[in-house]
Design a protein around this motif. Structure first.
Motif, PDB file in Angstrom:
ATOM      1  N   VAL A  90       0.860  -1.186   0.000  1.00 15.76           N
ATOM      2  CA  VAL A  90       0.000   0.000   0.000  1.00 15.76           C
ATOM      3  C   VAL A  90       0.890   1.228   0.000  1.00 15.76           C
ATOM      4  CG1 VAL A  90      -1.789   1.283   1.219  1.00 15.76           C
ATOM      5  CG2 VAL A  90      -1.716  -1.210   1.405  1.00 15.76           C
ATOM      6  N   ALA A  91       0.567   2.210  -0.834  1.00 14.88           N
ATOM      7  CA  ALA A  91       1.214   3.518  -0.765  1.00 14.88           C
ATOM      8  C   ALA A  91       0.184   4.517  -0.268  1.00 14.88           C
ATOM      9  CB  ALA A  91       1.746   3.941  -2.120  1.00 14.88           C
ATOM     10  N   THR A  92       0.487   5.204   0.836  1.00 14.44           N
ATOM     11  CA  THR A  92      -0.445   6.184   1.402  1.00 14.44           C
ATOM     12  C   THR A  92      -0.220   7.552   0.774  1.00 14.44           C
ATOM     13  OG1 THR A  92       1.062   6.756   3.212  1.00 14.44           O
ATOM     14  CG2 THR A  92      -0.471   4.929   3.588  1.00 14.44           C
ATOM     15  N   ASP A  93      -1.284   8.339   0.681  1.00 15.33           N
ATOM     16  CA  ASP A  93      -1.226   9.673   0.071  1.00 15.33           C
ATOM     17  C   ASP A  93      -0.389   9.651  -1.204  1.00 15.33           C
ATOM     18  OD1 ASP A  93      -2.864  10.551   2.062  1.00 15.33           O
ATOM     19  OD2 ASP A  93      -1.612  12.241   2.660  1.00 15.33           O
ATOM     20  N   TYR A  94      -0.724   8.719  -2.078  1.00 17.71           N
ATOM     21  CA  TYR A  94       0.001   8.512  -3.330  1.00 17.71           C
ATOM     22  C   TYR A  94      -0.092   9.766  -4.191  1.00 17.71           C
ATOM     23  CZ  TYR A  94       1.377   6.340  -7.753  1.00 17.71           C
ATOM     24  OH  TYR A  94       2.004   6.017  -8.923  1.00 17.71           O
ATOM     25  N   ASN A  95       1.044  10.214  -4.710  1.00 19.88           N
ATOM     26  CA  ASN A  95       1.071  11.434  -5.519  1.00 19.88           C
ATOM     27  C   ASN A  95       2.166  11.339  -6.570  1.00 19.88           C
ATOM     28  OD1 ASN A  95       3.601  13.138  -4.440  1.00 19.88           O
ATOM     29  ND2 ASN A  95       2.646  12.083  -2.703  1.00 19.88           N
ATOM     30  N   ASP A  96       2.281  12.353  -7.389  1.00 13.67           N
ATOM     31  CA  ASP A  96       3.221  12.322  -8.511  1.00 13.67           C
ATOM     32  C   ASP A  96       4.626  12.785  -8.142  1.00 13.67           C
ATOM     33  OD1 ASP A  96       1.202  11.479 -10.284  1.00 13.67           O
ATOM     34  OD2 ASP A  96       0.518  13.546 -10.547  1.00 13.67           O
ATOM     35  N   VAL A 151      -8.849  -2.710   4.428  1.00 19.30           N
ATOM     36  CA  VAL A 151      -8.769  -1.252   4.401  1.00 19.30           C
ATOM     37  C   VAL A 151     -10.151  -0.667   4.657  1.00 19.30           C
ATOM     38  CG1 VAL A 151      -8.077   0.789   3.087  1.00 19.30           C
ATOM     39  CG2 VAL A 151      -6.951  -1.407   2.644  1.00 19.30           C
ATOM     40  N   GLY A 152     -10.243   0.247   5.609  1.00 21.39           N
ATOM     41  CA  GLY A 152     -11.456   1.017   5.855  1.00 21.39           C
ATOM     42  C   GLY A 152     -11.090   2.483   5.970  1.00 21.39           C
ATOM     43  N   PHE A 173      -7.422   6.748   6.756  1.00 18.96           N
ATOM     44  CA  PHE A 173      -7.467   5.368   6.281  1.00 18.96           C
ATOM     45  C   PHE A 173      -6.934   4.443   7.368  1.00 18.96           C
ATOM     46  CE2 PHE A 173      -7.819   7.390   2.135  1.00 18.96           C
ATOM     47  CZ  PHE A 173      -8.735   6.548   1.499  1.00 18.96           C
ATOM     48  N   VAL A 174      -7.615   3.331   7.553  1.00 19.15           N
ATOM     49  CA  VAL A 174      -7.225   2.333   8.550  1.00 19.15           C
ATOM     50  C   VAL A 174      -6.881   1.032   7.825  1.00 19.15           C
ATOM     51  CG1 VAL A 174      -7.923   1.020  10.585  1.00 19.15           C
ATOM     52  CG2 VAL A 174      -8.692   3.385  10.302  1.00 19.15           C
ATOM     53  N   PHE A 175      -5.718   0.482   8.159  1.00 16.89           N
ATOM     54  CA  PHE A 175      -5.254  -0.758   7.553  1.00 16.89           C
ATOM     55  C   PHE A 175      -5.125  -1.805   8.650  1.00 16.89           C
ATOM     56  CE2 PHE A 175      -3.323   2.983   5.624  1.00 16.89           C
ATOM     57  CZ  PHE A 175      -3.782   2.891   4.315  1.00 16.89           C
ATOM     58  N   ILE A 182      -3.525  -0.028  11.792  1.00 13.53           N
ATOM     59  CA  ILE A 182      -2.672   1.119  11.495  1.00 13.53           C
ATOM     60  C   ILE A 182      -3.537   2.225  10.916  1.00 13.53           C
ATOM     61  CG2 ILE A 182      -0.697   1.939  10.150  1.00 13.53           C
ATOM     62  CD1 ILE A 182       0.198  -1.056  10.028  1.00 13.53           C
ATOM     63  N   ALA A 183      -3.488   3.415  11.502  1.00 18.47           N
ATOM     64  CA  ALA A 183      -4.278   4.544  11.017  1.00 18.47           C
ATOM     65  C   ALA A 183      -3.363   5.610  10.431  1.00 18.47           C
ATOM     66  CB  ALA A 183      -5.120   5.141  12.142  1.00 18.47           C
TER      67      ALA A 183
END
Length: 285
Positions: A90-96, A151-152, A173-175, A182-183
């Motif tokens: 998982v990549a959080t706050d995925y951006n360019d 994921v929730g 996001f909660v994993f 993990i939040a």
């Protein structure tokens, strides 16, 4: 006069009716992260310093369930690469601008700034989860199982550029994997209500923005961390040592242990959660 059995049936019916009128936040109905207390404290082992286990030891750990752990790699800004024991990434706050070298299977995004989302995510990403709804004011809702990962999300409000409020503009996001919850607090702009805390349930690891200005101020973020009562906090969204230290200095020394990790990668298991609330600073790559 009604019989005692009749009274009991009436009482049960009234209780059921009352419960049906109680609003339960969406995240809580999956009951993925129930409130539990972390058990025996143990150390958290940076992944970079783990020694390979002998075949017999690895087999024993697998049989005992001790191999269940989650690896967190701090890429930078608000982006972590999270990998489960089953290999889900998982990549959080995925951006360019700030993203991992690998294509994750899941990408979450928030829309506060362009460093928290991408309009053109890699087409190889299997699940792209936006923290906002395309219907203004409505919350995004996720209840997703991917391999050994769940994921929730919990929708949160954001400030707009005119100083107003955008309802449900972003998400926490909660994993859940390896019995760890993990939040990722995302671009959190306000403290959490009692209903928010109840919806989130037990959070073992908090990925917290600590810039003190663009998100919550330092006092507000410390209040959030106290209310979550999580054993492990990992700061993110800090721009330099000055902003990071302003947050660390605000923490009560008697409440939180502060540690700095040499590596940007950390492996965590339920057995390795600290017994006292601990902040571990991971260097940005």
């Amino acid at each position: 006069m009604p019989s005692s059995s009749c009274l009991r049936r009436i009482q049960s019916g009234l209780i059921a009716l009352a419960l049906s009128c109680v609003a339960v936040p969406a995240l809580a109905q999956a009951d993925r992260c129930p409130k539990l207390v972390a058990e025996a404290p143990a150390r958290i082992i940076p992944a970079a310093f783990r020694l390979p286990a002998a075949p017999q030891e690895a087999l024993f750990r697998l049989a005992a369930g001790a191999s269940d752990e989650v690896t967190l790699n701090y890429i930078g800004h608000s982006t972590f690469l999270i990998e489960t024991a089953g290999g889900v990434t998982v990549a959080t706050d995925y951006n360019d601008y700030v993203h991992p070298d690998v294509v994750p299977r899941v990408a979450t995004m928030n829309r506060a700034h362009s460093t928290h989302y991408s309009l053109n995510p890699d087409p190889g990403i299997e699940y792209v989860l936006k923290g906002w709804s395309d219907t203004p004011g409505q919350p995004a809702r996720y209840d997703l199982d991917v391999g050994d990962l769940w994921v929730g999300n919990l929708a949160t409000n954001t400030r707009d550029w005119e100083g107003g409020t955008t309802r449900n503009g972003n998400s926490i996001f909660v994993f859940r994997a390896a019995d760890l919850c993990i939040a990722h607090l995302g671009h959190l702009h306000h403290t959490l209500t009692e209903d928010d805390i109840a919806a989130l349930g037990r959070i073992d690891v908090v990925l917290a923005p600590v810039d003190g200005s663009y998100t919550l101020d330092v006092d507000g973020m410390v209040e959030v961390l106290r209310s979550l009562e999580s054993p492990l906090v990992i700061p993110m969204h800090y721009f330099n040592e000055t902003t990071l230290n302003a947050f660390l200095n605000r923490l009560g020394a008697r409440e939180f242990v502060v540690e700095r990790n040499a590596s940007s990668t950390l492996s965590v298991s339920r057995e390795s959660l600290p017994g006292k609330p601990t902040v571990i600073v991971l260097p940005q790559r």
